[in-house]
Design an enzyme around this catalytic site. Structure first.
Site, PDB file in Angstrom:
ATOM      1  N   GLY A  39     -63.716  14.366 114.403  1.00  0.00           N
ATOM      2  CA  GLY A  39     -64.835  14.911 115.230  1.00  0.00           C
ATOM      3  C   GLY A  39     -65.911  15.564 114.086  1.00  0.00           C
ATOM      4  N   ASP A  54     -57.076  22.195 118.618  1.00  0.00           N
ATOM      5  CA  ASP A  54     -56.516  21.224 118.978  1.00  0.00           C
ATOM      6  C   ASP A  54     -55.638  20.881 120.455  1.00  0.00           C
ATOM      7  OD1 ASP A  54     -54.129  19.295 118.673  1.00  0.00           O
ATOM      8  OD2 ASP A  54     -55.037  19.517 116.479  1.00  0.00           O
ATOM      9  N   PHE A  76     -61.694  12.751 125.251  1.00  0.00           N
ATOM     10  CA  PHE A  76     -62.010  12.054 124.775  1.00  0.00           C
ATOM     11  C   PHE A  76     -61.425  11.843 123.348  1.00  0.00           C
ATOM     12  CE2 PHE A  76     -66.156  12.304 126.862  1.00  0.00           C
ATOM     13  CZ  PHE A  76     -66.342  11.767 126.491  1.00  0.00           C
ATOM     14  N   ALA A  77     -60.015  13.494 123.469  1.00  0.00           N
ATOM     15  CA  ALA A  77     -60.206  13.373 122.272  1.00  0.00           C
ATOM     16  C   ALA A  77     -58.588  12.859 122.007  1.00  0.00           C
ATOM     17  CB  ALA A  77     -59.477  14.527 122.191  1.00  0.00           C
ATOM     18  N   TYR A 144     -52.117   1.574 120.672  1.00  0.00           N
ATOM     19  CA  TYR A 144     -52.977   2.370 121.194  1.00  0.00           C
ATOM     20  C   TYR A 144     -53.120   1.600 122.377  1.00  0.00           C
ATOM     21  CZ  TYR A 144     -58.402   3.645 121.819  1.00  0.00           C
ATOM     22  OH  TYR A 144     -58.861   3.923 122.559  1.00  0.00           O
ATOM     23  N   PHE A 211     -61.785 -10.204 109.376  1.00  0.00           N
ATOM     24  CA  PHE A 211     -60.315 -10.405 109.364  1.00  0.00           C
ATOM     25  C   PHE A 211     -59.837 -11.418 110.433  1.00  0.00           C
ATOM     26  CE2 PHE A 211     -60.670  -5.659 109.468  1.00  0.00           C
ATOM     27  CZ  PHE A 211     -59.986  -5.703 108.040  1.00  0.00           C
ATOM     28  N   ARG A 224     -65.903  -9.639 120.640  1.00  0.00           N
ATOM     29  CA  ARG A 224     -66.308  -8.504 121.432  1.00  0.00           C
ATOM     30  C   ARG A 224     -67.670  -8.578 122.074  1.00  0.00           C
ATOM     31  NH1 ARG A 224     -62.285  -8.858 120.117  1.00  0.00           N
ATOM     32  NH2 ARG A 224     -60.604  -7.571 118.382  1.00  0.00           N
ATOM     33  N   SER A 284     -53.635  -7.112 112.099  1.00  0.00           N
ATOM     34  CA  SER A 284     -53.000  -6.642 113.448  1.00  0.00           C
ATOM     35  C   SER A 284     -53.028  -5.904 114.293  1.00  0.00           C
ATOM     36  CB  SER A 284     -50.983  -6.646 112.157  1.00  0.00           C
ATOM     37  OG  SER A 284     -50.419  -6.189 113.587  1.00  0.00           O
ATOM     38  N   ASP A 286     -55.041  -7.368 116.784  1.00  0.00           N
ATOM     39  CA  ASP A 286     -56.314  -7.741 117.584  1.00  0.00           C
ATOM     40  C   ASP A 286     -56.789  -8.907 118.268  1.00  0.00           C
ATOM     41  OD1 ASP A 286     -57.783  -6.284 115.712  1.00  0.00           O
ATOM     42  OD2 ASP A 286     -58.640  -7.018 114.512  1.00  0.00           O
TER      43      ASP A 286
HETATM   44  N1  UFG Z   1     -63.638  -6.649 112.138  1.00  0.00           N
HETATM   45  C1  UFG Z   1     -63.646  -7.257 110.383  1.00  0.00           C
HETATM   46  N2  UFG Z   1     -63.607  -6.814 109.679  1.00  0.00           N
HETATM   47  C2  UFG Z   1     -64.008  -5.341 110.075  1.00  0.00           C
HETATM   48  C3  UFG Z   1     -64.116  -4.257 110.834  1.00  0.00           C
HETATM   49  C4  UFG Z   1     -63.929  -5.025 111.449  1.00  0.00           C
HETATM   50  O1  UFG Z   1     -63.718  -8.977 110.844  1.00  0.00           O
HETATM   51  O2  UFG Z   1     -63.699  -4.649 108.081  1.00  0.00           O
HETATM   52  C5  UFG Z   1     -63.482  -6.867 113.071  1.00  0.00           C
HETATM   53  C6  UFG Z   1     -62.146  -6.851 113.842  1.00  0.00           C
HETATM   54  O3  UFG Z   1     -60.955  -7.726 113.566  1.00  0.00           O
HETATM   55  C7  UFG Z   1     -62.367  -7.317 115.227  1.00  0.00           C
HETATM   56  C8  UFG Z   1     -63.824  -6.448 115.384  1.00  0.00           C
HETATM   57  O4  UFG Z   1     -64.189  -6.625 113.698  1.00  0.00           O
HETATM   58  O5  UFG Z   1     -62.265  -8.480 115.901  1.00  0.00           O
HETATM   59  C9  UFG Z   1     -64.092  -5.736 115.766  1.00  0.00           C
HETATM   60  O6  UFG Z   1     -63.439  -4.086 115.003  1.00  0.00           O
HETATM   61  P1  UFG Z   1     -63.619  -2.686 115.229  1.00  0.00           P
HETATM   62  O7  UFG Z   1     -62.320  -1.903 114.768  1.00  0.00           O
HETATM   63  O8  UFG Z   1     -65.216  -2.172 115.202  1.00  0.00           O
HETATM   64  O9  UFG Z   1     -63.544  -2.781 116.561  1.00  0.00           O
HETATM   65  P2  UFG Z   1     -61.594  -2.885 117.592  1.00  0.00           P
HETATM   66  O10 UFG Z   1     -62.787  -3.820 118.376  1.00  0.00           O
HETATM   67  O11 UFG Z   1     -60.614  -2.975 116.569  1.00  0.00           O
HETATM   68  O12 UFG Z   1     -61.691  -1.363 118.524  1.00  0.00           O
HETATM   69  C10 UFG Z   1     -62.745  -0.673 119.287  1.00  0.00           C
HETATM   70  C11 UFG Z   1     -62.194   0.723 119.047  1.00  0.00           C
HETATM   71  C12 UFG Z   1     -61.360   0.805 120.273  1.00  0.00           C
HETATM   72  C13 UFG Z   1     -61.248   0.352 121.001  1.00  0.00           C
HETATM   73  C14 UFG Z   1     -61.942  -1.311 121.140  1.00  0.00           C
HETATM   74  C15 UFG Z   1     -61.891  -2.449 122.244  1.00  0.00           C
HETATM   75  O13 UFG Z   1     -62.121   0.630 118.134  1.00  0.00           O
HETATM   76  O14 UFG Z   1     -60.704   2.124 120.495  1.00  0.00           O
HETATM   77  O15 UFG Z   1     -62.704  -1.342 120.469  1.00  0.00           O
HETATM   78  O16 UFG Z   1     -62.475  -3.076 122.536  1.00  0.00           O
HETATM   79  F1  UFG Z   1     -59.991   0.086 122.275  1.00  0.00           F
END
Ligand code: UFG
Length: 334
Positions: A39, A54, A76-77, A144, A211, A224, A284, A286
């Site tokens: 943060g 902490d 939230f932490a 997670y 990805f 998403r 991995s 996703d």
């Molecule tokens: N992505 C890419 N390239 C990147 C980063 C992300 O293609 O450089 C893709 C990821 O593969 C995924 C999508 O974009 O398909 C969203 O990725 P994010 O990393 O933005 O978010 P996440 O869905 O992995 O996770 C986020 C939060 C989590 C939460 C989740 C809920 O980080 O804490 O949303 O859906 F749990």
């Protein structure tokens, strides 16, 4: 609701700081407990009191909670990256569950009556073709997600045994930034899609790595449900009003999915710039698609997201990142 007094762990982080802002905006008193490991001091708006420390420090947690009465504790932490949790599963489970359970137990000891857990769509693994409601099976696709599922279960027992009412708010993909420009999204390193796409558009990084484009989705990239962080903040306030009656579990999103390619197209439209990108392998952990069905909180608490258009969410994020090239390091009070 009359002004209240709230303890917010992780209140210097992305979602936490926006919730703190919403509480301050309606006149509440807020104490933020944050280690500042991810943060930012500048993300805690003036008006809130920041205790730097902490959650693993039991004495500090005891001391802080002892300054009651608290209308609620909002937690939230946590470690919060899906990909990182796949690489280091027991750190995620150990830290998130360990600190969370000790905090819940301490709240019960101190007679706190209401607790809000920052939970996640990562409770739900892959394979969902329709929007996910609260009755969907909990089947985390990552350590997670598992750590949050465990905390949700711990809260069931805190309610049954101690009468500690809780709201578990499962955010889908938190995005955007405070429309008033006070707060934004700043992680180091940044791994979240929207800020990375924006930085690629602004020429602050060479380009974006997508990805995977071989998922079972219409354009092959992951889908998403991007939900505006200020709408999430409003959902916390709405849930708090119901917590005296019973514990709550709500899935929070816009109910509309956007693919990685659609996010790139949105940033290109809003910024007027091209986003250089290339396709790489899957990341991995996703799930192919995560979209929320938020009908329950809409019906029960009257919450409704205001920033429903992806371009609108992207615009608030772009405005903040354009004004803060170094993130919070660009802020005078950083
Ligand atoms: N992505 C890419 N390239 C990147 C980063 C992300 O293609 O450089 C893709 C990821 O593969 C995924 C999508 O974009 O398909 C969203 O990725 P994010 O990393 O933005 O978010 P996440 O869905 O992995 O996770 C986020 C939060 C989590 C939460 C989740 C809920 O980080 O804490 O949303 O859906 F749990």
């Amino acid at each position: 609701m009359v002004a209240g007094r709230y303890l917010v762990t992780g209140g210097a982080g992305f979602v936490g700081s926006h919730v703190v802002a919403a509480l301050l905006d309606r006149g509440d008193e807020v104490v933020v407990l944050d280690s500042l490991s991810t943060g930012h001091r500048a993300a805690v708006l003036p008006g809130a009191r920041l205790v730097v420390g902490d959650l693993a420090d039991d004495e500090l947690v005891e001391e802080t909670l002892a300054g009651q009465p608290w209308d609620a504790v909002l937690h939230f932490a946590a470690l919060s990256l899906v990909g990182e949790s796949m690489a280091d599963p027991f750190r995620y489970i150990g830290v998130n569950v360990g600190t969370g359970v000790r905090l819940i137990a301490a709240c019960a000891r101190h007679g706190v009556r209401r607790f809000v857990l920052s939970s996640t769509a990562a409770l739900f693994g892959g394979g969902h073709s329709a929007p996910i409601d609260e009755d969907a099976a909990c089947d985390p696709g990552s350590p997670y997600g598992e750590s949050k599922a465990m905390l949700e279960r711990a809260l069931v027992w805190a309610d049954r045994v101690y009468g500690l009412r809780s709201a578990c708010l499962r955010y889908f993909n938190a995005a955007g930034a405070d429309p008033a420009g006070r707060l934004g999204e700043d992680h180091t390193p940044e791994t979240h899609l929207i800020p990375l796409v924006i930085d690629a558009a602004l020429g602050r990084r060479a380009g974006l790595t997508v990805f995977g484009d071989d998922y079972p989705t219409p354009d092959g990239t992951c889908i998403r449900d991007y939900v505006h962080v200020s709408d999430l903040a409003a959902a916390h306030l709405a849930a708090l009003t119901l917590l005296d009656r019973r514990s709550l579990r709500y899935n929070l999103g816009n109910g509309r999915g956007s693919s990685v390619r659609e996010v790139i197209a949105s940033v290109e439209r809003v910024s007027g710039r091209k986003v250089p990108h290339h396709i790489a392998g899957r990341r991995s952990g996703d799930p192919p698609s995560l979209v929320a069905a938020s009908g329950r909180i809409i019906a029960e608490a009257g919450w409704r997201p205001r920033h429903t258009a992806l371009d609108d969410i992207v615009r608030t994020a772009l405005d903040w990142r354009a004004a803060h090239p170094q993130g919070y390091r660009s802020s005078p009070s950083a």
